[in-house]
Write a protein that holds these residues in place. Structure first.
Motif, PDB file in Angstrom:
ATOM      1  N   ARG A  61       0.909  -1.247  -0.091  1.00 24.47           N
ATOM      2  CA  ARG A  61       0.175  -0.109   0.476  1.00 24.47           C
ATOM      3  C   ARG A  61       0.980   1.526  -0.376  1.00 24.47           C
ATOM      4  N   ASP A  62       1.338   1.357   1.061  1.00 24.77           N
ATOM      5  CA  ASP A  62       2.881   2.286   1.063  1.00 24.77           C
ATOM      6  C   ASP A  62       3.288   2.949  -0.542  1.00 24.77           C
ATOM      7  N   TYR A  63       3.557   2.085  -0.837  1.00 26.34           N
ATOM      8  CA  TYR A  63       4.768   1.985  -2.521  1.00 26.34           C
ATOM      9  C   TYR A  63       3.980   2.714  -2.759  1.00 26.34           C
ATOM     10  N   TYR A  64       2.562   1.443  -3.451  1.00 31.03           N
ATOM     11  CA  TYR A  64       1.814   2.555  -4.474  1.00 31.03           C
ATOM     12  C   TYR A  64       0.880   3.914  -4.066  1.00 31.03           C
ATOM     13  N   ILE A  65       1.149   4.467  -2.836  1.00 26.91           N
ATOM     14  CA  ILE A  65       0.454   5.737  -3.001  1.00 26.91           C
ATOM     15  C   ILE A  65       1.633   6.676  -2.835  1.00 26.91           C
ATOM     16  N   ILE A  66       2.681   6.484  -2.592  1.00 24.04           N
ATOM     17  CA  ILE A  66       4.038   7.402  -3.315  1.00 24.04           C
ATOM     18  C   ILE A  66       3.982   6.758  -4.831  1.00 24.04           C
ATOM     19  N   LEU A  67       3.869   5.975  -5.362  1.00 21.11           N
ATOM     20  CA  LEU A  67       4.551   5.736  -6.283  1.00 21.11           C
ATOM     21  C   LEU A  67       3.158   6.667  -7.560  1.00 21.11           C
ATOM     22  N   VAL A  68       1.884   6.581  -7.148  1.00 22.62           N
ATOM     23  CA  VAL A  68       1.109   7.522  -8.047  1.00 22.62           C
ATOM     24  C   VAL A  68       1.210   8.675  -7.531  1.00 22.62           C
ATOM     25  N   PHE A  69       1.595   9.263  -6.430  1.00 23.64           N
ATOM     26  CA  PHE A  69       1.811  10.339  -6.613  1.00 23.64           C
ATOM     27  C   PHE A  69       3.243  10.830  -6.647  1.00 23.64           C
ATOM     28  N   LEU A  70       3.875   9.940  -7.177  1.00 27.75           N
ATOM     29  CA  LEU A  70       4.909  10.639  -8.204  1.00 27.75           C
ATOM     30  C   LEU A  70       4.778  10.446  -9.277  1.00 27.75           C
ATOM     31  N   MET A  71       3.912   9.756 -10.347  1.00 23.43           N
ATOM     32  CA  MET A  71       3.741  10.063 -11.228  1.00 23.43           C
ATOM     33  C   MET A  71       2.654  11.197 -12.104  1.00 23.43           C
ATOM     34  N   TYR A  72       1.981  11.093 -10.800  1.00 23.56           N
ATOM     35  CA  TYR A  72       1.205  12.378 -10.622  1.00 23.56           C
ATOM     36  C   TYR A  72       1.809  13.969 -11.175  1.00 23.56           C
ATOM     37  N   GLU A  73       3.207  13.501  -9.936  1.00 30.06           N
ATOM     38  CA  GLU A  73       3.622  15.599 -10.482  1.00 30.06           C
ATOM     39  C   GLU A  73       4.828  14.584 -11.233  1.00 30.06           C
ATOM     40  N   ARG A  74       5.219  14.034 -11.922  1.00 27.13           N
ATOM     41  CA  ARG A  74       6.440  14.005 -12.876  1.00 27.13           C
ATOM     42  C   ARG A  74       5.851  14.618 -14.075  1.00 27.13           C
ATOM     43  N   ALA A  75       4.121  13.376 -14.262  1.00 29.07           N
ATOM     44  CA  ALA A  75       3.842  13.942 -15.591  1.00 29.07           C
ATOM     45  C   ALA A  75       2.805  15.344 -15.636  1.00 29.07           C
ATOM     46  N   LYS A  76       3.149  15.972 -14.478  1.00 32.40           N
ATOM     47  CA  LYS A  76       3.536  17.728 -14.589  1.00 32.40           C
ATOM     48  C   LYS A  76       4.381  18.367 -15.075  1.00 32.40           C
ATOM     49  N   GLY A  77       5.449  17.830 -15.414  1.00 32.30           N
ATOM     50  CA  GLY A  77       6.271  18.604 -15.859  1.00 32.30           C
ATOM     51  C   GLY A  77       7.117  20.194 -15.215  1.00 32.30           C
ATOM     52  N   SER A  78       7.523  20.654 -15.661  1.00 34.99           N
ATOM     53  CA  SER A  78       7.506  22.100 -15.160  1.00 34.99           C
ATOM     54  C   SER A  78       6.930  22.906 -13.836  1.00 34.99           C
ATOM     55  N   ARG A  79       5.468  22.607 -14.271  1.00 33.81           N
ATOM     56  CA  ARG A  79       4.217  23.114 -13.515  1.00 33.81           C
ATOM     57  C   ARG A  79       4.545  21.999 -12.038  1.00 33.81           C
ATOM     58  N   SER A  80       5.314  21.537 -11.295  1.00 34.25           N
ATOM     59  CA  SER A  80       5.635  20.221 -10.468  1.00 34.25           C
ATOM     60  C   SER A  80       5.912  21.659  -9.820  1.00 34.25           C
ATOM     61  N   PHE A  81       5.947  21.426  -8.344  1.00 30.78           N
ATOM     62  CA  PHE A  81       6.547  21.966  -7.369  1.00 30.78           C
ATOM     63  C   PHE A  81       7.877  20.493  -7.225  1.00 30.78           C
ATOM     64  N   TRP A  82       7.832  19.721  -7.086  1.00 33.27           N
ATOM     65  CA  TRP A  82       8.226  18.688  -7.424  1.00 33.27           C
ATOM     66  C   TRP A  82       9.820  18.582  -8.917  1.00 33.27           C
ATOM     67  N   HIS A  83       9.409  18.726  -9.884  1.00 26.44           N
ATOM     68  CA  HIS A  83      10.187  19.140 -11.142  1.00 26.44           C
ATOM     69  C   HIS A  83      11.463  19.552 -10.951  1.00 26.44           C
ATOM     70  N   HIS A  84      11.916  20.682 -10.536  1.00 26.16           N
ATOM     71  CA  HIS A  84      13.149  20.730  -9.738  1.00 26.16           C
ATOM     72  C   HIS A  84      14.061  19.277  -9.395  1.00 26.16           C
ATOM     73  N   TYR A  85      13.113  18.368  -8.637  1.00 27.20           N
ATOM     74  CA  TYR A  85      14.099  17.849  -8.136  1.00 27.20           C
ATOM     75  C   TYR A  85      14.105  16.462  -8.616  1.00 27.20           C
ATOM     76  N   PHE A  86      13.137  16.710  -9.628  1.00 32.20           N
ATOM     77  CA  PHE A  86      13.023  15.587 -10.293  1.00 32.20           C
ATOM     78  C   PHE A  86      14.395  15.371 -11.530  1.00 32.20           C
ATOM     79  N   GLU A  87      14.839  16.940 -11.918  1.00 33.05           N
ATOM     80  CA  GLU A  87      15.303  16.356 -12.873  1.00 33.05           C
ATOM     81  C   GLU A  87      17.182  16.814 -12.526  1.00 33.05           C
ATOM     82  N   VAL A  88      17.539  16.437 -11.159  1.00 39.28           N
ATOM     83  CA  VAL A  88      18.539  15.743 -10.747  1.00 39.28           C
ATOM     84  C   VAL A  88      18.410  14.853 -10.852  1.00 39.28           C
ATOM     85  N   ALA A  89      20.145  14.448 -11.630  1.00 37.55           N
ATOM     86  CA  ALA A  89      20.033  13.429 -11.629  1.00 37.55           C
ATOM     87  C   ALA A  89      21.556  12.888 -10.379  1.00 37.55           C
TER      88      ALA A  89
END
Length: 89
Positions: A61-89
């Protein structure tokens, strides 16, 4: 730092002064923490409520909850608060 085998670089911190028990030495604001609770209270809370069988009774359950959230935020692209964190390699 280098690993003993000379391959992988390791990152860490070193305290230059003693840190007392229960002394705060690093503060991370709640706004930048991703937890199951913050995901369930996010703008996609309805997804979790409408699919409770996936997010309540499942053993991962916990894995899926966070996974869905991250997928949603990643799909928002630069509109996501987390965008800059996603771009860190």
């Amino acid at each position: 730092f280098s690993s003993p085998d000379g391959g992988v670089n390791l990152h860490g911190v070193l305290a230059l002064e003693d840190i007392n028990p229960r002394e705060v030495f690093c503060y991370i604001p709640n706004k930048i923490l991703i937890s199951t609770e913050s995901c369930r209270n996010s703008e996609i809370a309805e997804i979790y409520r409408n699919n409770e069988e996936l997010f309540i009774s499942n053993s991962e359950r916990d894995y899926y909850i966070i996974l869905v959230f991250l997928m949603y935020e990643r799909a928002k692209g630069s509109r996501s608060f987390w965008h800059h964190y996603f771009e860190v390699a």
